[in-house]
Design an enzyme around this catalytic site. Structure first.
Site, PDB file in Angstrom:
ATOM      1  CG  HIS A 359      -0.035   0.165   2.563  1.00 17.41           C
ATOM      2  ND1 HIS A 359       0.589  -0.948   2.907  1.00 17.41           N
ATOM      3  CD2 HIS A 359       0.269   0.887   3.399  1.00 17.41           C
ATOM      4  CE1 HIS A 359       1.179  -0.624   4.213  1.00 17.41           C
ATOM      5  NE2 HIS A 359       0.978   0.803   4.446  1.00 17.41           N
ATOM      6  CG  ASP A 361       1.808   4.841   4.492  1.00 15.00           C
ATOM      7  OD1 ASP A 361       1.512   3.909   4.449  1.00 15.00           O
ATOM      8  OD2 ASP A 361       3.058   4.985   5.148  1.00 15.00           O
ATOM      9  CG  HIS A 431       5.235   0.733   2.342  1.00 12.13           C
ATOM     10  ND1 HIS A 431       4.964   1.973   2.015  1.00 12.13           N
ATOM     11  CD2 HIS A 431       4.754   0.640   3.778  1.00 12.13           C
ATOM     12  CE1 HIS A 431       4.262   2.528   2.896  1.00 12.13           C
ATOM     13  NE2 HIS A 431       4.114   1.788   3.889  1.00 12.13           N
ATOM     14  NE  ARG A 441       7.700  -5.882  11.395  1.00 10.17           N
ATOM     15  CZ  ARG A 441       7.049  -4.816  11.115  1.00 10.17           C
ATOM     16  NH1 ARG A 441       5.991  -4.522  11.837  1.00 10.17           N
ATOM     17  NH2 ARG A 441       7.472  -4.046  10.300  1.00 10.17           N
TER      18      ARG A 441
END
Length: 527
Positions: A359, A361, A431, A441
């Site tokens: 996507h 931002d 990204h 994570r």
């Protein structure tokens, strides 16, 4: 004036406001040609001999030739002067031809085929073999009638003919008199360039273009505001634009402090509840805002120092990104989010999806159309993005960048404690995140905007609560010191008279000043 009108014209053009675009682009073209004449006149000054230190002095005819060549080269460079925005290094490519290209399309859209054909004919003076424009000309001739005369603009014809004559003289001096010349135009016909210089000319032009872009990007960057931070990958190494990786932003102990915050908040079960990820059933997703972190500290669920560290680490990241990408131009927080993704045990076998799909931002990616649309529900006001990593003891979960097609991977970044990835938020930086196949994570996801009205209000409230806490601590420390002084005086001094009034309780009940609404998270907020 030319650049201002050009930018306005392009904005109208992009918005399909063709009448307004025509007016502004015509204004820009007129201003550009006027500025070009002023620049050319200024070239006719005294001869500046760059080799005046040499012992050999030129004779009269050599001096005249050298002076004239200098004037010609100066005049040729004038197009770069008018095509370069103030404060920038590189010029807009094909500045004059681009006006004509945009104008022919805009005139066609408003139904003025006569002027559209005139602009197309003018454009073909620069690129006479351009097939799309030749097709356009054929279409305009059909619409206007074959008997209708279509001619290029006289001022453009004069501009092109004069420029070609000057280039011919300059290239003669390059071939026979040992001169050098950096041709500013992409449209210079090959036959004008001496055959033994053509290959070198094209190589030099490409090299100059690359060097200009590199210099411009370096000069845009400011010095980093903190010591011990290293740029480990820049845009060039990441095969893109407006991308960078910093290391050393956080220490190991600071990473542990923020990880402690995620653990304590998760145990508190308020505002950080693990749930299925909105992007994949194979992971759990947990997110904590800065305001919720401070409110949890108020309630005693997390350590105040860890909540303060979240504010400090995100502000440090903001200063780094601002100084690197936009020195002198304020970046405001748009949203700050402490995020953890945990692989769901027993659900990783045969997994083919991503932790977060590709996507951008601040726009909606359209891979098939090779476009990214800046329209709601995208956060169109976001300008820069960052991810501050806290750990690396997991499998998968790396960040990757792609082309607009969302398939061609151009760069990958492996998370580790204290690593900050920063990039512009637009279509140039699609990204995604590889699947987290084992472990947990955690990172601080950051978004920034130049727009003050879109600044993160939750952060303002969190900072106010943190300041209130600091004042209370100072007051409490003062009361303790006074109590110590009174006890030390009690044996030798009479007791201090008290008016009988009960001292005000300066410590408010945690969270009593505002209702605590749970933060509603949107999918595009989550890295």
């Amino acid at each position: 004036p030319s650049q201002e009108a050009y930018e306005a014209g392009v904005q109208h053009y992009d918005a399909d406001e063709y009448l307004q675009a025509v007016a502004k682009l015509e204004e820009s073209l007129t201003e550009a040609l006027s500025a070009l004449e002023e620049c050319r006149a200024l070239c006719e000054g005294p001869w500046e001999d760059e080799d005046e230190e040499e012992e050999m002095q030129p004779g009269l005819y050599e001096a005249i030739a050298a002076h004239y060549i200098q004037v010609l080269k100066c005049r040729q460079q004038c197009v770069l002067e008018i095509a370069t925005k103030p404060g920038r290094i590189s010029a807009t490519e094909d500045f004059i031809p681009s006006h004509l290209d945009l104008l022919q399309f805009a005139y066609n859209q408003v139904g003025n085929q006569t002027l559209a054909a005139e602009c197309a004919a003018s454009y073909l003076l620069f690129y006479p073999t351009d097939e799309p424009m030749l097709e356009k000309m054929k279409q305009y001739r059909t619409e206007l009638g074959e008997d209708t005369a279509v001619a290029a603009r006289q001022n453009i014809r004069h501009y092109v003919q004069r420029s070609l004559m000057e280039k011919k003289l300059i290239y003669y001096s390059v071939e026979h008199l040992g001169e050098t010349f950096n041709d500013p135009d992409l449209w210079t016909p090959d036959e004008l360039i001496p055959e033994n210089l053509r290959e070198k000319y094209r190589e030099d032009q490409e090299k100059q273009k690359e060097e200009t872009l590199d210099v411009e990007e370096r000069e845009k960057r400011g010095p980093l505001p903190f010591e011990g931070i290293a740029v480990t990958m820049d845009s060039h190494q990441m095969n893109g634009t407006q991308r960078v990786v910093f290391d050393g932003v956080l220490t190991e102990s600071e990473c542990k402090g923020l990880l402690r915050l995620t653990k304590a908040a998760g145990e508190a079960g308020d505002g950080y509840r693990a749930r299925r990820s909105p992007h994949t059933p194979h992971e759990r997703f947990e997110g904590l805002t800065v305001l919720k972190a401070v409110q949890l500290a108020q309630n005693g669920d997390v350590d105040w120092r860890d909540a303060k560290l979240l504010l400090q680490a995100s502000e440090k990241s903001r200063k780094i990104i601002e100084s690197y990408f936009t020195p002198g131009k304020k970046l405001h927080f748009s949203f700050t989010h402490l995020v953890c993704r945990t692989a769901v045990d027993g659900q990783q076998e045969g997994r083919m999806d991503l932790s977060h799909p590709v996507h951008a931002d601040n726009c909606l990616l359209d891979p098939e159309g090779q476009e990214c649309w800046k329209e709601p529900p995208a956060y169109v006001y976001r300008d820069y993005s960052g991810i501050l990593y806290l750990n690396d003891d997991f499998q998968g979960g790396g960040l990757f960048f792609t082309e607009v097609d969302t398939v061609t991977v151009t760069a990958e970044v492996r998370p580790k404690c204290g690593r900050l990835v920063a990039f512009s938020s637009g279509k140039e930086n699609p990204h995604g995140v590889w699947a987290v196949s084992r472990g947990r994570r955690c990172a601080v996801a950051l978004w920034y905007t130049h727009s003050r009205e879109h600044a993160e209000q939750e952060r303002v409230k969190a900072e106010e609560l943190m300041e209130q806490r600091a004042v209370e601590q100072d007051q409490l420390g003062g009361e303790k010191r006074q109590g110590t002084d009174r006890s030390s005086r009690s044996s030798s001094e009479p007791p201090v008279s008290n008016s009988g009034t009960k001292p005000a309780n300066r410590r408010q009940k945690p969270g009593s000043d505002s209702k605590q609404h749970p933060k509603v998270l949107r999918a595009r907020d989550e890295f």
